[in-house]
Design a protein around this motif. Structure first.
Motif, PDB file in Angstrom:
ATOM      1  N   HIS A  22       0.854  -1.188   0.000  1.00  0.00           N
ATOM      2  CA  HIS A  22       0.000   0.000   0.000  1.00  0.00           C
ATOM      3  C   HIS A  22       0.889   1.236   0.000  1.00  0.00           C
ATOM      4  O   HIS A  22       1.982   1.213   0.535  1.00  0.00           O
ATOM      5  N   TYR A  23       0.400   2.321  -0.577  1.00  0.00           N
ATOM      6  CA  TYR A  23       1.154   3.568  -0.567  1.00  0.00           C
ATOM      7  C   TYR A  23       0.336   4.643   0.152  1.00  0.00           C
ATOM      8  O   TYR A  23      -0.856   4.476   0.410  1.00  0.00           O
ATOM      9  N   GLU A  26      -3.188   6.155  -1.017  1.00  0.00           N
ATOM     10  CA  GLU A  26      -4.215   5.117  -0.912  1.00  0.00           C
ATOM     11  C   GLU A  26      -4.646   4.933   0.548  1.00  0.00           C
ATOM     12  O   GLU A  26      -5.844   4.865   0.850  1.00  0.00           O
ATOM     13  N   LEU A  27      -3.688   4.868   1.452  1.00  0.00           N
ATOM     14  CA  LEU A  27      -4.008   4.687   2.864  1.00  0.00           C
ATOM     15  C   LEU A  27      -4.716   5.909   3.445  1.00  0.00           C
ATOM     16  O   LEU A  27      -5.622   5.771   4.270  1.00  0.00           O
ATOM     17  N   GLN A  29      -6.771   7.822   1.848  1.00  0.00           N
ATOM     18  CA  GLN A  29      -8.153   7.742   1.376  1.00  0.00           C
ATOM     19  C   GLN A  29      -8.928   6.643   2.100  1.00  0.00           C
ATOM     20  O   GLN A  29     -10.056   6.857   2.531  1.00  0.00           O
ATOM     21  N   ARG A  30      -8.332   5.471   2.235  1.00  0.00           N
ATOM     22  CA  ARG A  30      -9.016   4.355   2.902  1.00  0.00           C
ATOM     23  C   ARG A  30      -9.286   4.639   4.368  1.00  0.00           C
ATOM     24  O   ARG A  30     -10.330   4.268   4.887  1.00  0.00           O
ATOM     25  N   ARG A  68       6.967   5.596  -5.238  1.00  0.00           N
ATOM     26  CA  ARG A  68       6.183   5.630  -4.006  1.00  0.00           C
ATOM     27  C   ARG A  68       6.871   4.790  -2.926  1.00  0.00           C
ATOM     28  O   ARG A  68       7.504   3.797  -3.228  1.00  0.00           O
TER      29      ARG A  68
END
Length: 105
Positions: A22-23, A26-27, A29-30, A68
């Motif tokens: 994971h980058y 992304e984290l 947003q999640r 990333r």
């Protein structure tokens, strides 16, 4: 390790797909967190041995973006994260929806 609500959100986001790198964006947003909250959490989890981090192997000129930094739960980290989140869910009397990686609290 002290588990705050933001830390629990990061752990839940990582556990949503524990075998994948994971980058940060992304984290963010999640987990629904800002970078100023996320990156110190990622650092603490890495220092505790719960996360591995590495740089993505990509040619920035070809990809059109910088490489990333990627994060993945270690085996121990995944086990600890599941345990901590299960304890928190038990204390709160419920579990979050399967489609929502964020804890119900």
């Amino acid at each position: 390790m002290r588990i705050t609500v933001p830390t629990a959100r990061v752990l839940a986001a990582l556990l949503a797909d524990p075998d994948v790198d994971h980058y940060g964006l992304e984290l963010m947003q999640r987990a629904g967190l800002a970078s100023g909250t996320l990156y110190p959490i990622l650092h603490r989890l890495t220092e505790a041995g719960w996360l591995e981090r590495r740089w993505e192997r990509v040619d920035p000129a070809e990809a059109g973006r910088p490489a990333r930094r990627l994060y993945r739960l270690t085996g121990e980290g995944a086990m600890q994260a599941r345990q901590v989140l299960a304890e928190l869910r038990g204390q709160l009397g419920g579990a979050p929806a399967a489609t929502d990686p964020r804890p119900a609290w």
